[in-house]
Design a protein around this motif. Structure first.
Motif, PDB file in Angstrom:
ATOM      1  N   GLY A 224       0.704  -1.148   0.177  1.00 53.56           N
ATOM      2  CA  GLY A 224      -0.064  -0.099   0.003  1.00 53.56           C
ATOM      3  C   GLY A 224       0.867   1.350  -0.085  1.00 53.56           C
ATOM      4  N   THR A 225       0.184   2.472   0.333  1.00 58.30           N
ATOM      5  CA  THR A 225       0.850   3.851   0.366  1.00 58.30           C
ATOM      6  C   THR A 225       1.369   3.989   1.713  1.00 58.30           C
ATOM      7  OG1 THR A 225      -0.491   4.628  -1.370  1.00 58.30           O
ATOM      8  CG2 THR A 225       0.781   6.094  -0.315  1.00 58.30           C
ATOM      9  N   VAL A 226       2.599   3.718   1.902  1.00 58.72           N
ATOM     10  CA  VAL A 226       3.383   3.517   3.106  1.00 58.72           C
ATOM     11  C   VAL A 226       4.401   4.916   3.322  1.00 58.72           C
ATOM     12  CG1 VAL A 226       4.634   2.447   4.795  1.00 58.72           C
ATOM     13  CG2 VAL A 226       3.180   1.286   3.342  1.00 58.72           C
ATOM     14  N   MET A 227       4.094   5.739   4.428  1.00 61.88           N
ATOM     15  CA  MET A 227       5.290   6.792   4.462  1.00 61.88           C
ATOM     16  C   MET A 227       6.277   6.282   5.033  1.00 61.88           C
ATOM     17  SD  MET A 227       3.018   8.836   3.437  1.00 61.88           S
ATOM     18  CE  MET A 227       4.019  10.213   3.293  1.00 61.88           C
ATOM     19  N   THR A 228       7.351   6.206   4.366  1.00 56.98           N
ATOM     20  CA  THR A 228       8.829   5.887   4.701  1.00 56.98           C
ATOM     21  C   THR A 228       9.832   6.820   4.060  1.00 56.98           C
ATOM     22  OG1 THR A 228       9.320   4.403   2.682  1.00 56.98           O
ATOM     23  CG2 THR A 228       8.268   3.341   4.416  1.00 56.98           C
ATOM     24  N   ASN A 229      11.081   6.696   4.477  1.00 55.36           N
ATOM     25  CA  ASN A 229      12.074   7.703   3.758  1.00 55.36           C
ATOM     26  C   ASN A 229      12.092   7.785   2.387  1.00 55.36           C
ATOM     27  OD1 ASN A 229      12.992   8.097   6.562  1.00 55.36           O
ATOM     28  ND2 ASN A 229      14.723   6.387   6.205  1.00 55.36           N
ATOM     29  N   MET A 230      11.604   6.358   1.766  1.00 58.45           N
ATOM     30  CA  MET A 230      11.456   6.512   0.102  1.00 58.45           C
ATOM     31  C   MET A 230      10.337   7.427  -0.353  1.00 58.45           C
ATOM     32  SD  MET A 230      10.783   3.574  -2.279  1.00 58.45           S
ATOM     33  CE  MET A 230      12.187   2.424  -1.648  1.00 58.45           C
ATOM     34  N   THR A 231       9.301   7.572   0.521  1.00 63.29           N
ATOM     35  CA  THR A 231       7.948   8.183   0.184  1.00 63.29           C
ATOM     36  C   THR A 231       8.275   9.717   0.575  1.00 63.29           C
ATOM     37  OG1 THR A 231       6.812   6.160   0.766  1.00 63.29           O
ATOM     38  CG2 THR A 231       5.813   8.119   0.162  1.00 63.29           C
ATOM     39  N   TYR A 232       8.698   9.919   1.548  1.00 62.22           N
ATOM     40  CA  TYR A 232       8.914  11.339   2.239  1.00 62.22           C
ATOM     41  C   TYR A 232       9.850  12.002   0.945  1.00 62.22           C
ATOM     42  CZ  TYR A 232       6.387  10.743   6.633  1.00 62.22           C
ATOM     43  OH  TYR A 232       5.536  10.802   7.515  1.00 62.22           O
ATOM     44  N   GLY A 233      10.628  11.502   0.258  1.00 63.93           N
ATOM     45  CA  GLY A 233      11.688  12.115  -0.488  1.00 63.93           C
ATOM     46  C   GLY A 233      10.691  12.627  -1.650  1.00 63.93           C
ATOM     47  N   ILE A 234       9.586  12.356  -1.957  1.00 65.78           N
ATOM     48  CA  ILE A 234       9.127  12.698  -3.378  1.00 65.78           C
ATOM     49  C   ILE A 234       8.646  14.063  -3.014  1.00 65.78           C
ATOM     50  CG2 ILE A 234       6.904  11.959  -4.606  1.00 65.78           C
ATOM     51  CD1 ILE A 234       6.950   9.316  -3.613  1.00 65.78           C
ATOM     52  N   LEU A 235       8.115  14.347  -2.015  1.00 66.48           N
ATOM     53  CA  LEU A 235       7.707  15.803  -1.779  1.00 66.48           C
ATOM     54  C   LEU A 235       8.301  16.605  -0.495  1.00 66.48           C
ATOM     55  CD1 LEU A 235       3.825  15.206  -2.025  1.00 66.48           C
ATOM     56  CD2 LEU A 235       5.352  16.373  -3.838  1.00 66.48           C
ATOM     57  N   SER A 236       8.051  18.059  -0.763  1.00 70.21           N
ATOM     58  CA  SER A 236       8.599  18.693   0.245  1.00 70.21           C
ATOM     59  C   SER A 236       7.824  18.285   1.436  1.00 70.21           C
ATOM     60  CB  SER A 236       8.729  20.128   0.016  1.00 70.21           C
ATOM     61  OG  SER A 236       7.497  20.556  -0.433  1.00 70.21           O
ATOM     62  N   PRO A 237       8.379  18.764   2.724  1.00 73.21           N
ATOM     63  CA  PRO A 237       7.406  18.698   3.992  1.00 73.21           C
ATOM     64  C   PRO A 237       6.273  19.466   3.883  1.00 73.21           C
ATOM     65  CG  PRO A 237       9.665  18.783   4.521  1.00 73.21           C
ATOM     66  CD  PRO A 237       9.793  18.999   3.038  1.00 73.21           C
ATOM     67  N   PHE A 238       6.238  20.658   3.271  1.00 75.05           N
ATOM     68  CA  PHE A 238       5.038  21.489   3.016  1.00 75.05           C
ATOM     69  C   PHE A 238       4.133  20.916   2.032  1.00 75.05           C
ATOM     70  CE2 PHE A 238       2.878  24.869   0.775  1.00 75.05           C
ATOM     71  CZ  PHE A 238       2.240  25.457   1.718  1.00 75.05           C
ATOM     72  N   MET A 239       4.592  20.300   1.180  1.00 72.45           N
ATOM     73  CA  MET A 239       3.538  19.431   0.264  1.00 72.45           C
ATOM     74  C   MET A 239       2.851  18.426   1.064  1.00 72.45           C
ATOM     75  SD  MET A 239       3.082  21.259  -2.567  1.00 72.45           S
ATOM     76  CE  MET A 239       2.340  19.848  -3.322  1.00 72.45           C
ATOM     77  N   TRP A 240       3.492  17.666   1.840  1.00 74.30           N
ATOM     78  CA  TRP A 240       3.015  16.837   2.456  1.00 74.30           C
ATOM     79  C   TRP A 240       2.010  17.113   3.538  1.00 74.30           C
ATOM     80  CZ3 TRP A 240       2.626  12.270   0.667  1.00 74.30           C
ATOM     81  CH2 TRP A 240       3.580  11.565   0.056  1.00 74.30           C
ATOM     82  N   ILE A 241       2.144  18.156   4.271  1.00 76.18           N
ATOM     83  CA  ILE A 241       1.449  18.959   5.130  1.00 76.18           C
ATOM     84  C   ILE A 241       0.045  19.219   4.584  1.00 76.18           C
ATOM     85  CG2 ILE A 241       0.819  20.928   6.533  1.00 76.18           C
ATOM     86  CD1 ILE A 241       3.975  20.990   7.214  1.00 76.18           C
ATOM     87  N   LEU A 242      -0.003  19.717   3.084  1.00 74.70           N
ATOM     88  CA  LEU A 242      -1.076  19.824   2.466  1.00 74.70           C
ATOM     89  C   LEU A 242      -1.830  18.903   2.071  1.00 74.70           C
ATOM     90  CD1 LEU A 242       0.302  23.075  -0.212  1.00 74.70           C
ATOM     91  CD2 LEU A 242      -1.027  23.322   2.215  1.00 74.70           C
ATOM     92  N   LEU A 243      -0.988  17.836   1.680  1.00 76.58           N
ATOM     93  CA  LEU A 243      -1.907  16.785   0.957  1.00 76.58           C
ATOM     94  C   LEU A 243      -2.398  15.485   1.966  1.00 76.58           C
ATOM     95  CD1 LEU A 243       0.451  15.615  -2.163  1.00 76.58           C
ATOM     96  CD2 LEU A 243      -1.740  16.620  -2.161  1.00 76.58           C
ATOM     97  N   MET A 244      -1.649  15.625   3.297  1.00 72.74           N
ATOM     98  CA  MET A 244      -2.213  14.748   4.285  1.00 72.74           C
ATOM     99  C   MET A 244      -3.752  14.459   4.632  1.00 72.74           C
ATOM    100  SD  MET A 244      -0.020  12.182   4.492  1.00 72.74           S
ATOM    101  CE  MET A 244      -0.630  11.366   5.943  1.00 72.74           C
ATOM    102  N   PRO A 245      -4.427  15.611   4.695  1.00 72.24           N
ATOM    103  CA  PRO A 245      -5.864  15.562   5.005  1.00 72.24           C
ATOM    104  C   PRO A 245      -6.498  15.275   4.019  1.00 72.24           C
ATOM    105  CG  PRO A 245      -4.633  17.889   5.415  1.00 72.24           C
ATOM    106  CD  PRO A 245      -3.573  17.135   4.867  1.00 72.24           C
ATOM    107  N   ILE A 246      -6.062  15.409   2.569  1.00 72.29           N
ATOM    108  CA  ILE A 246      -6.885  14.640   1.304  1.00 72.29           C
ATOM    109  C   ILE A 246      -6.635  12.951   1.481  1.00 72.29           C
ATOM    110  CG2 ILE A 246      -6.781  14.630  -1.109  1.00 72.29           C
ATOM    111  CD1 ILE A 246      -5.645  17.385  -1.057  1.00 72.29           C
ATOM    112  N   ILE A 247      -5.620  12.837   1.762  1.00 73.46           N
ATOM    113  CA  ILE A 247      -5.079  11.263   1.883  1.00 73.46           C
ATOM    114  C   ILE A 247      -5.722  10.702   3.058  1.00 73.46           C
ATOM    115  CG2 ILE A 247      -3.158   9.696   2.379  1.00 73.46           C
ATOM    116  CD1 ILE A 247      -1.402  11.490   1.068  1.00 73.46           C
ATOM    117  N   TRP A 248      -5.955  11.189   4.189  1.00 74.40           N
ATOM    118  CA  TRP A 248      -6.804  10.752   5.279  1.00 74.40           C
ATOM    119  C   TRP A 248      -8.224  10.596   5.058  1.00 74.40           C
ATOM    120  CZ3 TRP A 248      -5.323   7.847   9.524  1.00 74.40           C
ATOM    121  CH2 TRP A 248      -3.879   8.177   9.734  1.00 74.40           C
ATOM    122  N   LEU A 249      -8.559  11.515   4.144  1.00 72.86           N
ATOM    123  CA  LEU A 249     -10.011  11.652   3.749  1.00 72.86           C
ATOM    124  C   LEU A 249     -10.425  10.324   2.739  1.00 72.86           C
ATOM    125  CD1 LEU A 249     -12.994  12.590   3.625  1.00 72.86           C
ATOM    126  CD2 LEU A 249     -12.273  14.347   1.584  1.00 72.86           C
TER     127      LEU A 249
END
Length: 343
Positions: A224-249
């Motif tokens: 599945g979509t797992v948050m690991t060092n590999m995944t976090y490298g795809i986007l900046s921390p700011f972008m992850w902050i923006l996207l995580m609410p969408i992902i949780w939904l």
């Protein structure tokens, strides 16, 4: 007798979560951690033994992107063990992933948003480079290094009296459209990770076809979509902050967002308890997590699996790919032998 489990990429991410979960399932296991970084591996070993003192935990240095390392580790394993019961082929890389921002935001407002986030289809490209063995790095790390490990360890794996399971960490990002038999190392494309994971799915089918009668069974898993060092490298921390609410939904509509390595290891642990003869070689087993955080395994019997993630594999193509790998094996062995003789 203790069951012996070999895990590549065991010192972090899903591999580490898998180690912890397997010892909860069976505290008498012999876990062998195959890792590049031995200091990290020894630290993990110490932690695991502190929690499970009745287990046996050992380490072996192995870099699957370096064939000499694979040969040396295999020789060491054959000296230590008479057989292996489970081999988790988990190590992998996605080097310098680049996100197509335009595709991301257009997908956010389309009917394909769930599929896009579940599979990352069309979203990611990666850099690639040539290894010291003269192979494409992603292909060698994710596929060929593990293939050579299996070839080297055949004496420990093929026992008709008590089957051995190979369990590959694949991905929903494995796309048939990104793979070509004519360029199976993906030297000309921009999505080597997707190509390598589809290659893993093909190899899984071919291995079952060629080795089931010898007591060796193979399965593929998507964590599945797992948050690991590999995944976090795809986007900046700011972008992850923006996207995580969408992902949780989205998690309430599709259960692909396992997010935590512990959750992502669900299907890997589930396969530990299955009789390999009863498994479908054309199935990819998917770790899934509900919106409320419950874990389960999605198989071909699940309607959502049939709708979105049925394994798109042609058995003839799988066999041709397997034969290509055998030819490549002959070539690299000759090259390595020449290098050794010159040195």
């Amino acid at each position: 007798m203790r069951k012996v489990v070999l895990i590549t990429g065991a010192s972090s991410g899903i591999g580490l979560a898998l180690c912890k979960r397997l010892l909860v399932e069976d505290g008498e296991l012999h876990l062998c951690l195959a890792c590049r970084n031995m200091s990290k591996a020894e630290a993990v070993r110490t932690t695991l033994l502190a929690s499970h003192p009745t287990a046996e935990v050992t380490t072996v240095q192995m870099d699957v992107s370096n064939l000499q390392s694979v040969f040396w580790a295999s020789k060491e394993l054959k000296q230590r063990f008479q057989r292996l019961d489970y081999v988790y082929l988990n190590a992998g890389i996605m080097p310098n992933p680049q996100l197509n921002i335009k595709a991301l935001f257009s997908g956010l407002f389309s009917r394909k948003v769930i599929h896009m986030f579940s599979t990352a289809e069309g979203l990611l490209t990666q850099d690639n480079k040539i290894t010291a063995d003269g192979l494409q790095e992603v292909f060698e790390t994710n596929v060929f290094g593990h293939f050579m490990l299996v070839r080297e360890l055949e004496p420990l794996l093929c026992h008709s009296d008590n089957p051995t399971q190979l369990i590959w960490t694949s991905s929903r990002n494995a796309r048939k459209s990104n793979f070509s038999l004519e360029d199976f190392q993906h030297s000309k494309g921009q999505e080597p990770y997707s190509s390598s994971k589809y290659a893993t799915d093909l190899l899984n089918v071919a291995l079952n076809r060629n080795f089931n009668q010898r007591g060796l069974y193979s399965s593929v898993v998507c964590p599945g979509t797992v948050m690991t060092n590999m995944t976090y490298g795809i986007l900046s921390p700011f972008m992850w902050i923006l996207l995580m609410p969408i992902i949780w939904l989205l998690r309430f509509f599709t259960h692909a967002f396992t997010l935590k390595p512990y959750n992502g290891a669900e299907a890997l642990v589930w396969l530990f308890h299955q009789k390999p003869e009863s498994l479908n070689p054309l199935t990819k087993y998917l770790s899934a997590t509900t919106g409320f955080g419950s874990n389960y395994v999605m198989t071909e019997k699940s309607s959502l699996y049939l709708l979105l993630f049925q394994l798109d594999i042609d058995e003839d193509t799988a066999e041709k790919f397997y034969q290509n790998l055998l030819e490549l094996e002959k070539h690299v062995r000759v090259t390595i032998q020449k290098t050794d003789n010159q040195s």
